[in-house]
Design an enzyme around this catalytic site. Structure first.
Site, short mmCIF file in Angstrom:
data_model
loop_
_atom_site.label_atom_id
_atom_site.label_comp_id
_atom_site.label_asym_id
_atom_site.label_seq_id
_atom_site.Cartn_x
_atom_site.Cartn_y
_atom_site.Cartn_z
N MET A 40 0.71 -1.17 0.08
CA MET A 40 0.21 0.06 -0.02
C MET A 40 0.78 1.29 -0.02
O MET A 40 0.37 2.20 0.43
CB MET A 40 -0.89 -0.13 1.24
CG MET A 40 -1.96 -1.21 1.18
SD MET A 40 -3.39 -0.91 2.11
CE MET A 40 -2.75 -0.86 3.84
N LEU A 43 6.85 3.07 1.52
CA LEU A 43 7.70 1.83 1.54
C LEU A 43 8.83 2.07 2.65
O LEU A 43 9.55 3.25 2.58
CB LEU A 43 8.23 1.64 0.18
CG LEU A 43 7.43 1.47 -1.01
CD1 LEU A 43 8.26 1.21 -2.42
CD2 LEU A 43 6.61 0.21 -1.07
N GLU A 45 11.96 -0.21 4.93
CA GLU A 45 13.17 -1.53 4.91
C GLU A 45 12.20 -2.87 4.68
O GLU A 45 12.86 -3.59 4.09
CB GLU A 45 13.87 -1.35 5.93
CG GLU A 45 15.24 -0.20 5.88
CD GLU A 45 15.80 -0.55 4.64
OE1 GLU A 45 16.24 -1.79 4.33
OE2 GLU A 45 16.30 0.25 3.92
N GLY A 46 11.37 -2.91 5.34
CA GLY A 46 10.42 -4.21 5.56
C GLY A 46 10.11 -4.58 4.02
O GLY A 46 10.06 -5.64 3.56
N HIS A 47 9.59 -3.68 3.23
CA HIS A 47 9.26 -3.67 2.04
C HIS A 47 10.43 -3.92 1.15
O HIS A 47 10.42 -4.89 0.20
CB HIS A 47 8.28 -2.59 1.28
CG HIS A 47 7.21 -2.11 1.97
ND1 HIS A 47 6.84 -0.75 2.84
CD2 HIS A 47 5.78 -2.73 1.84
CE1 HIS A 47 5.66 -0.89 3.22
NE2 HIS A 47 5.08 -2.06 2.81
N GLN A 71 -10.31 -2.82 2.67
CA GLN A 71 -9.76 -3.18 3.70
C GLN A 71 -9.82 -2.51 4.92
O GLN A 71 -9.22 -2.85 6.12
CB GLN A 71 -8.25 -4.14 3.63
CG GLN A 71 -6.93 -3.10 3.43
CD GLN A 71 -6.06 -3.71 2.86
OE1 GLN A 71 -5.94 -4.18 1.83
NE2 GLN A 71 -5.18 -4.13 3.63
N ASP A 160 2.78 -9.27 9.25
CA ASP A 160 1.29 -9.41 9.18
C ASP A 160 1.06 -11.03 9.08
O ASP A 160 0.70 -11.51 8.35
CB ASP A 160 0.82 -8.93 7.88
CG ASP A 160 1.16 -7.43 7.92
OD1 ASP A 160 0.39 -6.62 8.91
OD2 ASP A 160 1.58 -6.73 7.05
N MET A 194 8.83 -2.72 11.74
CA MET A 194 8.59 -1.59 10.74
C MET A 194 7.44 -1.80 10.36
O MET A 194 6.68 -2.63 10.20
CB MET A 194 9.52 -2.06 9.52
CG MET A 194 11.05 -1.91 10.06
SD MET A 194 11.90 -0.63 8.79
CE MET A 194 13.60 -0.90 9.42
O1 PAF Z 1 0.03 -5.77 3.69
C1 PAF Z 1 -0.54 -4.87 2.89
O2 PAF Z 1 0.31 -3.86 2.82
C2 PAF Z 1 -1.88 -4.94 2.27
O3 PAF Z 1 -2.81 -5.78 3.29
C3 PAF Z 1 -1.63 -5.81 1.13
C4 PAF Z 1 -1.44 -7.19 1.20
C5 PAF Z 1 -1.02 -4.76 -0.03
C6 PAF Z 1 -3.23 -5.63 0.25
O4 PAF Z 1 -3.73 -4.51 0.19
#
Ligand code: PAF
Length: 292
Positions: A40, A43, A45-47, A71, A160, A194
């Site tokens: 989403m 961004l 370091e985790g991403h 969501q 997550d 993070m």
């Molecule tokens: O973890 C996230 O950033 C969101 O839940 C995802 C997986 C991109 C779905 O919108």
């Protein structure tokens, strides 16, 4: 597969579903493997760790940035969720990502949209209890993104943990042809997990937020020293968090890491997961107690 093809210098930015589908079809036709990191945005370091894993193992890497409205619940932070597209693009280019897919809300959910997909049971525990719309929105958007991007591998972080389990169930139950790759949680040097939501925190709140990882560490130490009662561990976490101001506990769960059923005794592999509101941010953290 290690990437051997020549890579282009700048990222390809795509916002139309038809164009993204066309690019994926062409990559598949060339027998190139597609790695996918859905995000989403905003961004951190985790991403970047997820992206690194994809770049190392796939011929082409697609990252999506889409703040998914389905969501978020009615009183949640959809409108204020941080959006930093320009700086995100800089990070993606520096990392060497091939394609950014950033559709609009209208592109993903046009007027008259009416289809949702839901993973039952495990979506109802932990975060699903306090955020009833969360996982239905996540599974719906992730399935749509998988259908559009058609990745071989998709990378998700263990921060997550429940989301990962829900997505694994989605893939298994609907026989999707994508491998879900788990990537361990990344922490700041002081232990804070993070999260894009960390940037809502004032410096005082950031100090308070450290109590999540500190309480988990203390729990792990207590378990190592022989405590097996889930209530005793949960009480000690609660006490550690309650000492801090502006800290509102949503849940402390000591449960099976697959079924998310609460445990009375810490025996076998166990997940300890927390959700705590610190100032404006709802933060989550977790650790796994391996079987011992
Ligand atoms: O973890 C996230 O950033 C969101 O839940 C995802 C997986 C991109 C779905 O919108």
């Amino acid at each position: 597969m290690i990437r051997t093809e020549n890579r282009q210098e700048t990222i390809t930015r795509v916002s139309s579903i038809a164009e993204m589908k066309g690019i994926s079809a062409s990559l598949l036709k060339q027998n190139l493997t597609i790695g996918f990191v859905p995000t989403m945005g905003c961004l951190h370091e985790g991403h970047l760790k997820l992206i690194k894993r994809s770049l190392e193992s796939c011929d082409r890497t697609v990252v999506s940035i889409f703040v998914n409205p389905t969501q978020f619940g009615p009183n949640e932070d959809l409108d204020s969720y941080p959006r930093e597209l320009d700086s995100d693009i800089g990070k993606l280019e520096a990392a060497g990502v091939d394609i950014l897919f950033h559709p609009t809300v209208e592109e993903m959910y046009p007027a008259g949209y009416k289809t949702y997909v839901e993973v039952q049971n495990i979506s109802e525990h932990l975060c699903g209890k306090s955020r009833p719309d969360l996982f239905k929105g996540v599974t719906t958007v992730v399935l749509k993104l998988f259908n559009i991007v058609r990745p071989h591998n998709a990378f998700f972080g263990e921060k997550d943990w429940q989301q990962l389990a829900v997505i694994e169930a989605l893939v298994k139950d609907l026989n999707l042809d994508v491998a879900i790759i788990r990537v361990p949680l990344v922490r700041e040097s002081d232990g804070l997990a993070m999260s894009s939501r960390n940037r809502y925190l004032s410096s005082q709140e950031r100090q308070t937020a450290l109590s999540l990882s500190q309480s988990l560490k203390e729990a792990q130490d207590n378990i190592r020293r022989g405590t097996t009662s889930a209530k005793a561990i949960s009480d000690s976490i609660r006490q550690c968090l309650a000492e801090k101001e502006a800290c509102e506990i949503d849940y402390i769960s000591i449960c099976d890491p697959e079924s998310f059923k609460e445990k009375e005794q810490i025996r076998g592999r166990t997940l300890i997961a927390l959700a705590v509101k610190v100032g404006p941010s709802r933060l989550i953290d977790n650790c796994i107690i391996e079987e011992f």
